[in-house]
Design an enzyme around this catalytic site. Structure first.
Site, PDB file in Angstrom:
ATOM      1  N   ASN A 150       0.870  -1.187   0.000  1.00 10.99           N
ATOM      2  CA  ASN A 150       0.000   0.000   0.000  1.00 10.99           C
ATOM      3  C   ASN A 150       0.897   1.223   0.000  1.00 10.99           C
ATOM      4  O   ASN A 150       1.402   1.649   1.038  1.00 10.99           O
ATOM      5  CB  ASN A 150      -0.901  -0.008   1.233  1.00 10.99           C
ATOM      6  CG  ASN A 150      -1.888  -1.158   1.198  1.00 10.99           C
ATOM      7  OD1 ASN A 150      -2.867  -1.118   0.448  1.00 10.99           O
ATOM      8  ND2 ASN A 150      -1.606  -2.206   1.968  1.00 10.99           N
ATOM      9  N   GLU A 151       1.082   1.752  -1.199  1.00 12.70           N
ATOM     10  CA  GLU A 151       2.001   2.867  -1.373  1.00 12.70           C
ATOM     11  C   GLU A 151       1.331   4.174  -0.951  1.00 12.70           C
ATOM     12  O   GLU A 151       0.117   4.214  -0.718  1.00 12.70           O
ATOM     13  CB  GLU A 151       2.416   2.945  -2.850  1.00 12.70           C
ATOM     14  CG  GLU A 151       3.192   1.725  -3.344  1.00 12.70           C
ATOM     15  CD  GLU A 151       4.624   1.647  -2.799  1.00 12.70           C
ATOM     16  OE1 GLU A 151       4.959   2.366  -1.828  1.00 12.70           O
ATOM     17  OE2 GLU A 151       5.408   0.840  -3.339  1.00 12.70           O
ATOM     18  N   PRO A 152       2.112   5.281  -0.839  1.00 15.22           N
ATOM     19  CA  PRO A 152       1.524   6.574  -0.495  1.00 15.22           C
ATOM     20  C   PRO A 152       0.292   6.867  -1.358  1.00 15.22           C
ATOM     21  O   PRO A 152       0.300   6.615  -2.557  1.00 15.22           O
ATOM     22  CB  PRO A 152       2.657   7.552  -0.813  1.00 15.22           C
ATOM     23  CG  PRO A 152       3.900   6.759  -0.578  1.00 15.22           C
ATOM     24  CD  PRO A 152       3.571   5.366  -1.019  1.00 15.22           C
ATOM     25  N   THR A 169      10.117   2.279  -4.164  1.00 14.75           N
ATOM     26  CA  THR A 169      10.024   0.848  -3.878  1.00 14.75           C
ATOM     27  C   THR A 169      10.711   0.050  -4.980  1.00 14.75           C
ATOM     28  O   THR A 169      11.436  -0.910  -4.734  1.00 14.75           O
ATOM     29  CB  THR A 169       8.536   0.438  -3.785  1.00 14.75           C
ATOM     30  OG1 THR A 169       7.950   1.202  -2.737  1.00 14.75           O
ATOM     31  CG2 THR A 169       8.367  -1.037  -3.505  1.00 14.75           C
TER      32      THR A 169
END
Ligand code: F6R
Length: 619
Positions: A150-152, A169
């Protein structure tokens, strides 16, 4: 701190503590005849936990027969058999060594058609619910603050879905994939809401490279730009961090801001340098008012007066400075270098001074560093061999066989494929000859170089074996042979693959075997063989802060130039290193900035103005 945080001394303690908690729950549930549902993560951080769980299974009979697992994520697209797949990771690092029922293992699939993802994702959520929800969820944290993938930007209500990976990432994963261009752009991950439904969450982080994001996650405001901050809303989350990852947390970095502290000289030095930075003043210019403004009045009171305190700190910082005349002379010294190039990058300046002081120096390269050599460099050397054979300088027969084999292999090599032994050897030799030419710049000869080629590193892949007795025996034999008065060891804790940490472990174990656990002075009086003094240097990524350093070694402009010249000899790592981390600068540029930076820091604090400086901590 907005998340309960456990700070441990050592990286390995995290594996034990987290495995303790998991094992306790599994035992309770097993006794009650009920399943335990675990949410699992991959990446470098949880490997120690898995190793501990395996140990408890084999040595203590902990049974996983009733355990049900759900992994956080998988790259998309991804063949489960690929070396990059999280399916393969989980089987290699945990499942194949325990008695888990394969039917109880759930990992998102990266090999399904795109149109099937949404249905699969819903089915994944249903399966978690059907299992009764997750009891304990293990998490790592990415440099972006991602949990799972769950990225920014991920919402607190997000569920299992396909996501686009952040550039940071992908850069972090580039080493594993042998190039950023080979890292998948997408992944399937459990959502934030899925994670927050777990009854208990254990999030883990180790190494200095995580210090920033740990600080942000634990002390920052909840922000969807840093998904780990959502854990502040979870009622039962514990963050396990080692000292390095905890370094920027307020109770560690500036404990005097959160609590009454017992002032010691070393804490006073930290607080005064901190205050000097805050006020933009030299140490000797800090006034009673400055101390009062930052609620540090108790500190000068403890030392009697502002003048006495400022003077103590100024003198203590000044006493750390060791020019050539104060460095060892006529001693036997081993510089342990995890990879060929750490020696010149981290201690090129002092090495030159120690050579000038007439010390007997051995530079021991612990690993070959061969995975960090590009294939195109091998092609160039093979072309050179080919030319030598053609012009009659070497016998064509054995050369031709090698040249054909290597050329053929490289022509069809898949990204990330493990090299054949001949290519691994050529890459090793490329780095060996670079290492020799590097130390020659500093005044040493080829006979000073020892290539230990420790077995733990010889996997041909980024992932390494644990340190074993064979590694320790090699280090020990060298110590026995040289009987050094002084050894230099890489003491940094955050190189991307953990190799520096593992090399230190091999040295620590060899030292303990040879000299026992006791401190240096006790040894000398008890008649044991003399334990060498140990100076820790930092690798290519960080430098010791001046407050932590025991010794600061000044370098002139000419000495820094020579050091950079030595770094240049590591041609296979120049221009673009295969594993540069997030920093776009070349190693020599980082060295220049960091050595000049240390000198500038002392200057700002009001000490003498040097051109550049290296820093060492005596262990
Ligand atoms: C892995 C995962 C990621 C990692 C994170 C930290 O399943 O979901 O969130 O936990 O990227 O990775 P390491 O531990 O390799 O630093």
């Amino acid at each position: 701190m907005r998340i309960r945080t456990v700070i441990v001394e050592d990286h390995d303690d995290i594996g034990r503590l987290v495995a303790d908690r998991i094992a306790e729950l599994i035992r309770q549930r097993n006794e009650a005849g009920r399943p335990t549902v675990l949410g699992l993560a991959t990446g470098s951080t949880p490997i120690g936990v898995y190793r501990e769980l395996i140990r408890r299974h084999t040595e203590e009979g902990l049974s996983f027969a009733r355990v049900v697992t759900f992994n956080l994520d998988e790259y998309y697209p991804m063949d489960p058999k690929s070396i990059h797949s999280y399916h393969r990771f989980m089987w290699e690092n945990l499942f194949s060594a325990i008695d888990i029922d394969p039917a109880n293992v759930h990992i998102p699939r990266g090999d399904i058609p795109r149109e099937a993802i949404a249905a699969e994702a819903r089915a994944y959520e249903d399966a978690i619910r059907a299992a009764g929800g997750i009891d304990i969820q293990i998490l790592g944290i990415g440099k972006t603050g991602h949990i799972g993938f769950n990225e920014p930007g991920s919402g607190i209500d997000s569920r299992t879905r396909v996501v686009t990976l952040d550039l940071v990432t992908r850069k972090d994963a580039a080493a594993d994939f042998f190039g950023e261009e080979n890292v998948p752009r997408e992944a399937i991950t459990m959502g934030i809401a899925t994670i927050l439904e777990a009854r208990e969450i254990l999030i883990l982080a180790t190494g200095e490279h995580k210090a920033d994001i740990v600080h942000r996650a634990v002390e920052g405001e909840v922000d969807h730009e840093v998904p780990a901050t959502f854990l502040q809303r979870h009622p039962n989350t514990t963050f396990y961090v080692d000292r390095a990852a905890a370094a920027l947390l307020t109770p560690v970095a500036t404990p005097w801001l959160v609590d009454e502290v017992q002032w010691t000289d070393s804490l006073a030095i930290r607080a005064v340098t901190w205050l000097a930075h805050r006020c933009g003043k030299a140490v000797l210019k800090l006034t009673q008012r400055d101390y009062a403004e930052y609620r540090l009045s108790s500190l000068p009171a403890h030392y009697g007066s502002v003048g006495a305190l400022n003077g103590m700190v100024f003198n203590a910082l000044g006493a750390k400075i060791r020019g050539r005349s104060k460095l060892p002379k006529g001693k036997r010294i081993i510089c342990f270098s995890p990879h060929p190039d750490d020696d010149v990058i981290s201690m090129g300046g002092i090495l030159h001074k120690l050579v000038e002081n007439g010390n007997e120096i051995i530079v021991a390269y612990m690993t070959s560093g061969n995975i960090a050599v590009f294939d195109h460099d091998v092609r160039r050397y093979v072309d050179f061999l080919h030319r030598m054979a053609r012009e009659g300088y070497i016998a064509p027969a054995p050369a031709a066989g090698l040249i054909a084999k290597v050329t053929e292999f490289l022509a069809h090599k898949e990204p990330g494929q493990v090299d054949i032994p001949e290519v691994q050897d050529l890459k090793r030799m490329i780095r060996e000859s670079e290492a020799v030419s590097g130390i020659e710049v500093l005044g040493l000869t080829a006979s000073a170089a020892r290539f230990l080629n420790l077995p733990f590193y010889r996997t041909g892949t980024v992932r390494k074996d644990p340190i074993g007795p064979a590694d320790v025996a090699i280090v020990r034999a060298l110590l026995e042979q040289v009987q050094p008065h002084l050894i230099f060891v890489a003491g940094d804790l955050s190189d991307p693959h953990g190799t520096h940490r593992m090399c230190k472990e091999a040295i620590d174990r060899a030292i303990e075997e040879l000299y026992g656990k006791s401190a240096r002075d006790e040894n000398q009086s008890s008649g044991c063989p003399q334990r060498p003094e140990i100076w820790l240097y930092r690798g290519a990524w960080q430098e010791w802060p001046v407050t932590e350093a025991t010794w600061l070694v000044p370098l002139s402009q000419e000495e820094l130039r020579l050091k950079i010249q030595a770094i240049f000899k590591h041609q296979s790592q120049k221009d673009t290193a295969p594993f540069p981390g997030q920093d776009e600068r070349e190693f020599w540029q980082r060295v220049e900035a960091r050595n000049k930076g240390t000198a500038a820091e002392l200057d700002r604090l009001g000490l003498a103005e040097y051109f550049a400086m290296e820093a060492y901590v005596v262990e």
